[in-house]
Design an enzyme around this catalytic site. Sequence first.
Site, PDB file in Angstrom:
ATOM      1  N   ASN A  85      18.589 -50.768 -42.411  1.00 50.56           N
ATOM      2  CA  ASN A  85      17.152 -50.701 -42.551  1.00 50.56           C
ATOM      3  C   ASN A  85      16.523 -51.747 -41.433  1.00 50.56           C
ATOM      4  OD1 ASN A  85      16.980 -48.529 -44.476  1.00 50.56           O
ATOM      5  ND2 ASN A  85      17.310 -50.149 -46.067  1.00 50.56           N
ATOM      6  N   GLY A  91      12.241 -50.359 -45.138  1.00 54.17           N
ATOM      7  CA  GLY A  91      13.053 -50.820 -46.443  1.00 54.17           C
ATOM      8  C   GLY A  91      13.824 -51.972 -46.403  1.00 54.17           C
ATOM      9  N   GLN A  92      13.776 -52.848 -45.214  1.00 55.51           N
ATOM     10  CA  GLN A  92      14.388 -53.786 -45.136  1.00 55.51           C
ATOM     11  C   GLN A  92      13.910 -55.097 -46.123  1.00 55.51           C
ATOM     12  OE1 GLN A  92      15.313 -55.878 -41.298  1.00 55.51           O
ATOM     13  NE2 GLN A  92      17.035 -57.210 -42.197  1.00 55.51           N
ATOM     14  N   HIS A  98      22.706 -56.003 -42.266  1.00 52.57           N
ATOM     15  CA  HIS A  98      23.644 -55.747 -43.099  1.00 52.57           C
ATOM     16  C   HIS A  98      23.729 -54.100 -43.062  1.00 52.57           C
ATOM     17  CE1 HIS A  98      19.896 -55.927 -45.249  1.00 52.57           C
ATOM     18  NE2 HIS A  98      20.244 -54.978 -46.140  1.00 52.57           N
ATOM     19  N   HIS A 100      24.331 -50.651 -45.003  1.00 49.50           N
ATOM     20  CA  HIS A 100      24.741 -49.982 -46.240  1.00 49.50           C
ATOM     21  C   HIS A 100      25.954 -48.692 -46.268  1.00 49.50           C
ATOM     22  CE1 HIS A 100      20.783 -51.555 -48.417  1.00 49.50           C
ATOM     23  NE2 HIS A 100      20.522 -51.568 -47.225  1.00 49.50           N
TER      24      HIS A 100
HETATM   25  P1  5GP Z   1      17.771 -53.628 -47.571  1.00 43.64           P
HETATM   26  O1  5GP Z   1      16.592 -53.775 -48.517  1.00 43.64           O
HETATM   27  O2  5GP Z   1      17.244 -55.306 -46.845  1.00 43.64           O
HETATM   28  O3  5GP Z   1      17.949 -52.766 -46.755  1.00 43.64           O
HETATM   29  O4  5GP Z   1      18.917 -54.039 -48.473  1.00 43.64           O
HETATM   30  C1  5GP Z   1      19.239 -55.210 -49.392  1.00 43.64           C
HETATM   31  C2  5GP Z   1      20.364 -54.783 -50.640  1.00 43.64           C
HETATM   32  O5  5GP Z   1      20.775 -55.798 -50.892  1.00 43.64           O
HETATM   33  C3  5GP Z   1      19.485 -53.826 -51.613  1.00 43.64           C
HETATM   34  O6  5GP Z   1      20.419 -52.753 -51.644  1.00 43.64           O
HETATM   35  C4  5GP Z   1      19.723 -54.849 -52.713  1.00 43.64           C
HETATM   36  O7  5GP Z   1      20.131 -54.002 -53.870  1.00 43.64           O
HETATM   37  C5  5GP Z   1      20.708 -55.657 -52.390  1.00 43.64           C
HETATM   38  N1  5GP Z   1      21.003 -57.272 -52.921  1.00 43.64           N
HETATM   39  C6  5GP Z   1      19.643 -57.970 -52.963  1.00 43.64           C
HETATM   40  N2  5GP Z   1      20.015 -58.918 -53.673  1.00 43.64           N
HETATM   41  C7  5GP Z   1      21.272 -58.889 -53.887  1.00 43.64           C
HETATM   42  C8  5GP Z   1      22.361 -59.793 -54.473  1.00 43.64           C
HETATM   43  O8  5GP Z   1      21.939 -61.007 -54.845  1.00 43.64           O
HETATM   44  N3  5GP Z   1      23.605 -59.577 -54.410  1.00 43.64           N
HETATM   45  C9  5GP Z   1      23.984 -58.381 -54.096  1.00 43.64           C
HETATM   46  N4  5GP Z   1      25.299 -57.845 -54.124  1.00 43.64           N
HETATM   47  N5  5GP Z   1      23.093 -57.454 -53.586  1.00 43.64           N
HETATM   48  C10 5GP Z   1      21.902 -57.800 -53.446  1.00 43.64           C
END
Ligand code: 5GP
Length: 112
Positions: A85, A91-92, A98, A100
């Site tokens: 994302n 959705g980031q 990172h 997924h």
């Molecule tokens: P994004 O929304 O930025 O694409 O993805 C961030 C991801 O990080 C989300 O799927 C969320 O569940 C995960 N996430 C957020 N905080 C933490 C954390 O403290 N530990 C872990 N293992 N995952 C996290």
Amino acid sequence: MSECLFCRIAAGEIPSKRVFSDDRIYAFEDIAPKAPVHILVIPRKHVSRLSELSEEDAPLAAEAMRRAAAIAKERGLTDFRLVANDGAGAGQSVFHLHFHLLGGRPFSWPPG
Ligand code: 5GP
Ligand code: ZN
């Protein structure tokens, strides 16, 4: 100390369920899994988002993607989805690049 959540996770300052680790890449279980397999694969180097990835750092993204595919294979996934994302509107929520790795259930297309 870095204020970036994923820099701190990669450094071991915040606990995570490690899946893979070397000097360039770290992979760990997502804390709120959206599929039976939901692993985050990150470069240890702080890059805020894919669109901020420099040409010099591009190999880190390729390495993270290859590592994700290797983890998928290890987990016995024949089909998986790899998502980056880029930006809040996409959705980031964590601004450290990172990927997924999602698997273990069917996925629809287009994504929501
Ligand atoms: P994004 O929304 O930025 O694409 O993805 C961030 C991801 O990080 C989300 O799927 C969320 O569940 C995960 N996430 C957020 N905080 C933490 C954390 O403290 N530990 C872990 N293992 N995952 C996290
Ligand atoms: Zn970071």
